[in-house]
Motif scaffolding. Structure first.
Motif, PDB file in Angstrom:
ATOM      1  N   THR A   1       0.807  -1.212   0.000  1.00 43.28           N
ATOM      2  CA  THR A   1       0.000   0.000   0.000  1.00 43.28           C
ATOM      3  C   THR A   1       0.849   1.275   0.000  1.00 43.28           C
ATOM      4  N   GLU A   2       0.167   2.373   0.111  1.00 43.01           N
ATOM      5  CA  GLU A   2       0.733   3.711  -0.020  1.00 43.01           C
ATOM      6  C   GLU A   2       1.960   3.979   0.856  1.00 43.01           C
ATOM      7  N   SER A   3       2.034   3.402   2.027  1.00 45.41           N
ATOM      8  CA  SER A   3       3.159   3.665   2.933  1.00 45.41           C
ATOM      9  C   SER A   3       4.506   3.331   2.317  1.00 45.41           C
ATOM     10  N   CYS A   4       4.532   2.434   1.368  1.00 41.87           N
ATOM     11  CA  CYS A   4       5.779   2.017   0.716  1.00 41.87           C
ATOM     12  C   CYS A   4       6.329   3.083  -0.237  1.00 41.87           C
ATOM     13  N   ILE A   5       5.462   3.923  -0.764  1.00 44.97           N
ATOM     14  CA  ILE A   5       5.873   4.918  -1.756  1.00 44.97           C
ATOM     15  C   ILE A   5       6.943   5.838  -1.171  1.00 44.97           C
ATOM     16  N   LYS A   6       8.008   6.036  -1.926  1.00 46.45           N
ATOM     17  CA  LYS A   6       9.154   6.888  -1.583  1.00 46.45           C
ATOM     18  C   LYS A   6      10.021   6.285  -0.464  1.00 46.45           C
ATOM     19  N   CYS A   7       9.712   5.074  -0.010  1.00 49.68           N
ATOM     20  CA  CYS A   7      10.529   4.385   0.993  1.00 49.68           C
ATOM     21  C   CYS A   7      11.179   3.156   0.363  1.00 49.68           C
ATOM     22  N   ARG A   8      10.324   2.275  -0.126  1.00 46.13           N
ATOM     23  CA  ARG A   8      10.727   1.048  -0.805  1.00 46.13           C
ATOM     24  C   ARG A   8      11.749   0.238  -0.001  1.00 46.13           C
ATOM     25  N   TYR A   9      11.409   0.012   1.265  1.00 43.83           N
ATOM     26  CA  TYR A   9      12.214  -0.912   2.066  1.00 43.83           C
ATOM     27  C   TYR A   9      12.063  -2.292   1.436  1.00 43.83           C
ATOM     28  N   THR A  10      13.100  -3.075   1.429  1.00 36.73           N
ATOM     29  CA  THR A  10      13.025  -4.377   0.752  1.00 36.73           C
ATOM     30  C   THR A  10      13.219  -5.552   1.710  1.00 36.73           C
ATOM     31  N   ASP A  11      13.038  -5.328   2.992  1.00 35.20           N
ATOM     32  CA  ASP A  11      13.161  -6.393   3.985  1.00 35.20           C
ATOM     33  C   ASP A  11      12.198  -7.548   3.688  1.00 35.20           C
ATOM     34  N   CYS A  12      11.031  -7.216   3.191  1.00 32.24           N
ATOM     35  CA  CYS A  12       9.980  -8.192   2.894  1.00 32.24           C
ATOM     36  C   CYS A  12      10.403  -9.187   1.820  1.00 32.24           C
ATOM     37  N   VAL A  13      11.221  -8.745   0.915  1.00 35.70           N
ATOM     38  CA  VAL A  13      11.624  -9.552  -0.236  1.00 35.70           C
ATOM     39  C   VAL A  13      12.421 -10.789   0.200  1.00 35.70           C
ATOM     40  N   ASP A  14      13.285 -10.631   1.184  1.00 32.80           N
ATOM     41  CA  ASP A  14      14.146 -11.729   1.626  1.00 32.80           C
ATOM     42  C   ASP A  14      13.378 -12.915   2.191  1.00 32.80           C
ATOM     43  N   VAL A  15      12.216 -12.683   2.757  1.00 33.78           N
ATOM     44  CA  VAL A  15      11.468 -13.775   3.387  1.00 33.78           C
ATOM     45  C   VAL A  15      10.427 -14.416   2.472  1.00 33.78           C
ATOM     46  N   CYS A  16      10.187 -13.822   1.322  1.00 34.59           N
ATOM     47  CA  CYS A  16       9.158 -14.337   0.418  1.00 34.59           C
ATOM     48  C   CYS A  16       9.599 -15.670  -0.206  1.00 34.59           C
ATOM     49  N   PRO A  17       8.822 -16.734   0.005  1.00 32.37           N
ATOM     50  CA  PRO A  17       9.221 -18.035  -0.531  1.00 32.37           C
ATOM     51  C   PRO A  17       8.935 -18.226  -2.021  1.00 32.37           C
ATOM     52  N   VAL A  18       8.182 -17.308  -2.627  1.00 32.13           N
ATOM     53  CA  VAL A  18       7.808 -17.491  -4.035  1.00 32.13           C
ATOM     54  C   VAL A  18       8.221 -16.343  -4.948  1.00 32.13           C
ATOM     55  N   ASP A  19       9.006 -15.417  -4.460  1.00 23.36           N
ATOM     56  CA  ASP A  19       9.490 -14.300  -5.273  1.00 23.36           C
ATOM     57  C   ASP A  19       8.352 -13.560  -5.976  1.00 23.36           C
ATOM     58  N   CYS A  20       7.371 -13.130  -5.206  1.00 23.60           N
ATOM     59  CA  CYS A  20       6.222 -12.436  -5.802  1.00 23.60           C
ATOM     60  C   CYS A  20       6.363 -10.919  -5.794  1.00 23.60           C
ATOM     61  N   PHE A  21       7.465 -10.399  -5.261  1.00 23.77           N
ATOM     62  CA  PHE A  21       7.663  -8.945  -5.236  1.00 23.77           C
ATOM     63  C   PHE A  21       8.272  -8.456  -6.540  1.00 23.77           C
ATOM     64  N   HIS A  22       7.822  -7.288  -6.961  1.00 19.31           N
ATOM     65  CA  HIS A  22       8.358  -6.624  -8.150  1.00 19.31           C
ATOM     66  C   HIS A  22       8.751  -5.214  -7.733  1.00 19.31           C
ATOM     67  N   ILE A  23       9.834  -4.715  -8.333  1.00 18.14           N
ATOM     68  CA  ILE A  23      10.383  -3.425  -7.920  1.00 18.14           C
ATOM     69  C   ILE A  23      10.197  -2.361  -8.990  1.00 18.14           C
TER      70      ILE A  23
END
Length: 107
Positions: free
Chosen positions: A6-28
């Motif tokens: 959601t909106e809170s990510c805009i202009k921050c784009r922390y990527t801590d979430c990406v490391d724990v994702c078992p299916v690589d569903c994040f896009h940058i």
């Protein structure tokens, strides 16, 4: 169901979430991450990893963030998959608590 960034990510784009994702569903993107709803397995391991609390289960989205279901689905096919953290944007600390950042989303 899926999870949604959601909106809170805009202009921050922390990527801590990406490391724990078992299916690589994040896009940058330039200043935001999205979750591909077709890849997300609804495991929720990413939720506690987000320092700005920007990730929600679709059914738990705040009413004013419902349009991010469409935004995530629309941008995921256009943006590259990210499967390991790269750190946040340089000025993330300045932006992390600011509301109303929708218009700052770079596509």
């Amino acid at each position: 169901m899926t999870h949604v960034v959601t909106e809170s990510c805009i202009k921050c784009r922390y990527t801590d979430c990406v490391d724990v994702c078992p299916v690589d569903c994040f896009h940058i993107g330039p200043n935001f991450l999205v979750i591909d709803p077709d890849e997300c397995i609804d495991c929720a391991v990413c939720v506690p990893e987000c320092p700005v609390e920007a990730i929600f289960a679709e059914e738990d989205l705040p009413q004013d963030q419902l349009d991010f279901i469409r935004i995530n689905a629309e941008l995921a096919p256009e943006w590259e998959v990210i499967d390991s953290s790269i750190g946040s944007l340089p000025d993330a600390e300045e932006w992390k608590d600011k509301p109303n950042k929708r218009e700052l989303l770079e596509r």
